[in-house]
Motif scaffolding. Structure first.
Motif, PDB file in Angstrom:
ATOM      1  N   VAL A   1       0.916  -1.062  -0.213  1.00 36.81           N
ATOM      2  CA  VAL A   1      -0.123   0.435   0.337  1.00 36.81           C
ATOM      3  C   VAL A   1       1.146   1.381   0.230  1.00 36.81           C
ATOM      4  CG1 VAL A   1      -2.244   1.383   1.889  1.00 36.81           C
ATOM      5  CG2 VAL A   1      -1.701  -1.261   0.881  1.00 36.81           C
ATOM      6  N   ARG A   2       0.314   2.286  -0.674  1.00 38.97           N
ATOM      7  CA  ARG A   2       1.182   3.561  -0.752  1.00 38.97           C
ATOM      8  C   ARG A   2       1.156   4.015   0.739  1.00 38.97           C
ATOM      9  NH1 ARG A   2       0.332   8.648  -0.464  1.00 38.97           N
ATOM     10  NH2 ARG A   2       1.548  10.702  -1.135  1.00 38.97           N
TER      11      ARG A   2
ATOM     12  N   ALA B   1      -1.383   2.755   6.839  1.00 36.88           N
ATOM     13  CA  ALA B   1      -2.002   2.046   5.961  1.00 36.88           C
ATOM     14  C   ALA B   1      -2.556   0.957   6.599  1.00 36.88           C
ATOM     15  CB  ALA B   1      -0.603   1.836   5.303  1.00 36.88           C
TER      16      ALA B   1
ATOM     17  N   THR C   1      -6.268   0.285   4.739  1.00 41.55           N
ATOM     18  CA  THR C   1      -6.187  -0.865   2.914  1.00 41.55           C
ATOM     19  C   THR C   1      -5.856  -1.831   3.145  1.00 41.55           C
ATOM     20  OG1 THR C   1      -5.932   1.685   2.864  1.00 41.55           O
ATOM     21  CG2 THR C   1      -5.827  -0.119   1.045  1.00 41.55           C
TER      22      THR C   1
ATOM     23  N   LEU D   1     -11.771   2.887  -0.760  1.00 42.59           N
ATOM     24  CA  LEU D   1     -11.079   4.173  -0.966  1.00 42.59           C
ATOM     25  C   LEU D   1     -11.844   5.366  -0.966  1.00 42.59           C
ATOM     26  CD1 LEU D   1      -8.271   4.091  -3.493  1.00 42.59           C
ATOM     27  CD2 LEU D   1      -8.392   4.084  -1.035  1.00 42.59           C
TER      28      LEU D   1
ATOM     29  N   CYS E   1      -1.989  10.568   4.016  1.00 45.74           N
ATOM     30  CA  CYS E   1      -2.329  10.672   2.256  1.00 45.74           C
ATOM     31  C   CYS E   1      -2.860  10.375   1.649  1.00 45.74           C
ATOM     32  CB  CYS E   1      -1.918   8.521   2.843  1.00 45.74           C
ATOM     33  SG  CYS E   1      -1.177   7.818   1.274  1.00 45.74           S
TER      34      CYS E   1
ATOM     35  N   VAL F   1      -6.612  10.350  -0.163  1.00 49.30           N
ATOM     36  CA  VAL F   1      -7.376   9.312  -1.130  1.00 49.30           C
ATOM     37  C   VAL F   1      -7.510   9.209  -2.762  1.00 49.30           C
ATOM     38  CG1 VAL F   1     -10.025   8.052  -1.409  1.00 49.30           C
ATOM     39  CG2 VAL F   1      -8.964   9.346   1.176  1.00 49.30           C
TER      40      VAL F   1
ATOM     41  N   GLU G   1      -3.500   7.340  -3.867  1.00 50.80           N
ATOM     42  CA  GLU G   1      -3.794   6.232  -2.738  1.00 50.80           C
ATOM     43  C   GLU G   1      -4.000   4.912  -3.746  1.00 50.80           C
ATOM     44  OE1 GLU G   1      -5.504   4.816   0.100  1.00 50.80           O
ATOM     45  OE2 GLU G   1      -4.696   5.977   2.132  1.00 50.80           O
TER      46      GLU G   1
END
Length: 349
Positions: free
Chosen positions: A119-120, A126, A129, A162, A179, A181, A184
């Protein structure tokens, strides 16, 4: 009540000493020193009690956090359908056991299916996600007959997550708000290993694994990956990439980009492929031994914890060799059948 008993007792003792003890009202230097010592002892006891309570609460919180993290990114079993499995994860956030990397291995009626992703960002921000991707994979791996169907389910799970994140309206300073959305994305590699060792994969912007075979470590495939999940929709057609076979004695090492991009003090990248080649010289390369070799070399290279999350997942084929097909053995059997039975026996003189 027990937590309040000691502070109450110490406070009552200090008040009683001040009101009733003659030394507390004596202006002599020796009396003042004794009173100061008594009050310091009482304050020290109170501070130690508060500190012990905070440490106990911190210990409880860490245990709860570790239980939650272990349930989310649970360690894989040592063996899955004849494959030896080992995994290791290093979080960039000190004190956290999970971050932005994810992996899972499950045995299904469609073969052993594996996912690894990144995940970014990293760390606790994170985790949401990661939970969405892993939860979707654990369901889809069993439900979907085709690997493309598994990836479609992951795409929908990320998009749904998201959208929910975008509607939450994160407050300023929230870890997840660092971060945005709209920026992402998740790189994901899903693959399946069939009973005969055939490997097929779909790659969305993730580094290709390395196959350790015959004292060599080569990329499993060199096909161009699909775009990561999140910013752009996947194309209508998702052709599965054939990746050869994982033969008995071979090992497959999956990793996130944190392993390849780890730098030393001089800014040099970690030579992952060279380290894997060194590990492949031990035959057969067991997953646990391979990951120990890579982890030791990585920590020595970075001289400390990595700056990005690192996940490593190794699978070794410990299945017995499959017997040759009947048609391949046919000519040999027919030639033997032409011999007289006594030609196969030796009788004593």
């Amino acid at each position: 009540m027990l937590d309040l008993a000691l502070p109450t007792t110490l406070g009552a003792t200090a008040v009683a000493y001040r009101l009733t003890c003659p030394l507390a009202r004596d202006d002599a230097l020796s009396a003042r020193l004794i009173s100061s010592a008594v009050l310091c002892a009482l304050c020290t006891g109170l501070v130690l009690h508060v500190r012990r309570g905070l440490l106990r609460e911190l210990w409880r919180t860490r245990r709860v956090a570790e239980a939650v993290q272990s349930a989310l990114l649970r360690p894989p079993p040592p063996r899955v359908d004849g494959l030896a499995v080992a995994a290791v994860h290093l979080s960039a956030d000190q004190g956290a056991r999970i971050g932005g990397d994810l992996y899972e291995v499950v045995a299904t009626e469609h073969g052993v299916r594996v996912v690894i992703g990144d995940v970014r960002g990293h760390g606790i921000g994170a985790v949401g996600t990661v939970a969405a991707v892993l939860g979707s994979f654990r369901e889809a791996a069993h439900d979907e007959a085709e690997l493309a169907g598994v990836l479609r389910r992951l795409e929908r799970a990320v998009a749904r997550h998201l959208r929910e994140r975008a509607g939450d309206g994160h407050a300023p300073g929230d870890a997840a708000a660092d971060c945005p959305v709209a920026e992402e994305f998740v790189t994901v590699l899903v693959l399946e290993i069939l009973p005969d060792g055939e490997v097929r994969a779909l790659n969305c912007g993730h580094p290709w694994p390395h196959l350790l075979s015959g004292a060599r470590a080569d990329p499993l495939a060199r096909a161009d990956p699909l775009p990561p999940l999140g910013p752009f929709p996947l194309p209508p057609e998702l052709p599965v990439v054939p990746c050869g076979h994982l033969l008995p004695g071979d090992a497959l090492v999956l990793h996130t980009d944190g392993a390849e991009e780890a730098r030393d003090a001089d800014g040099r990248f970690f030579p992952l492929r060279d380290v894997l080649t060194e590990a492949a010289r031990e035959h057969p390369p067991t997953p646990g031994a391979v990951l120990r070799t890579v982890l030791e070399a990585l920590l020595h290279h970075t001289a400390g914890p990595p700056e990005d999350d690192v996940a490593l997942l190794a699978l070794g084929n410990e299945r017995p060799p499959r017997p040759a097909p009947a048609e391949a053995r046919g000519p040999a059997r027919s030639a033997a059948a032409d011999l007289h039975p006594t030609d196969h026996l030796q009788f004593p003189a």
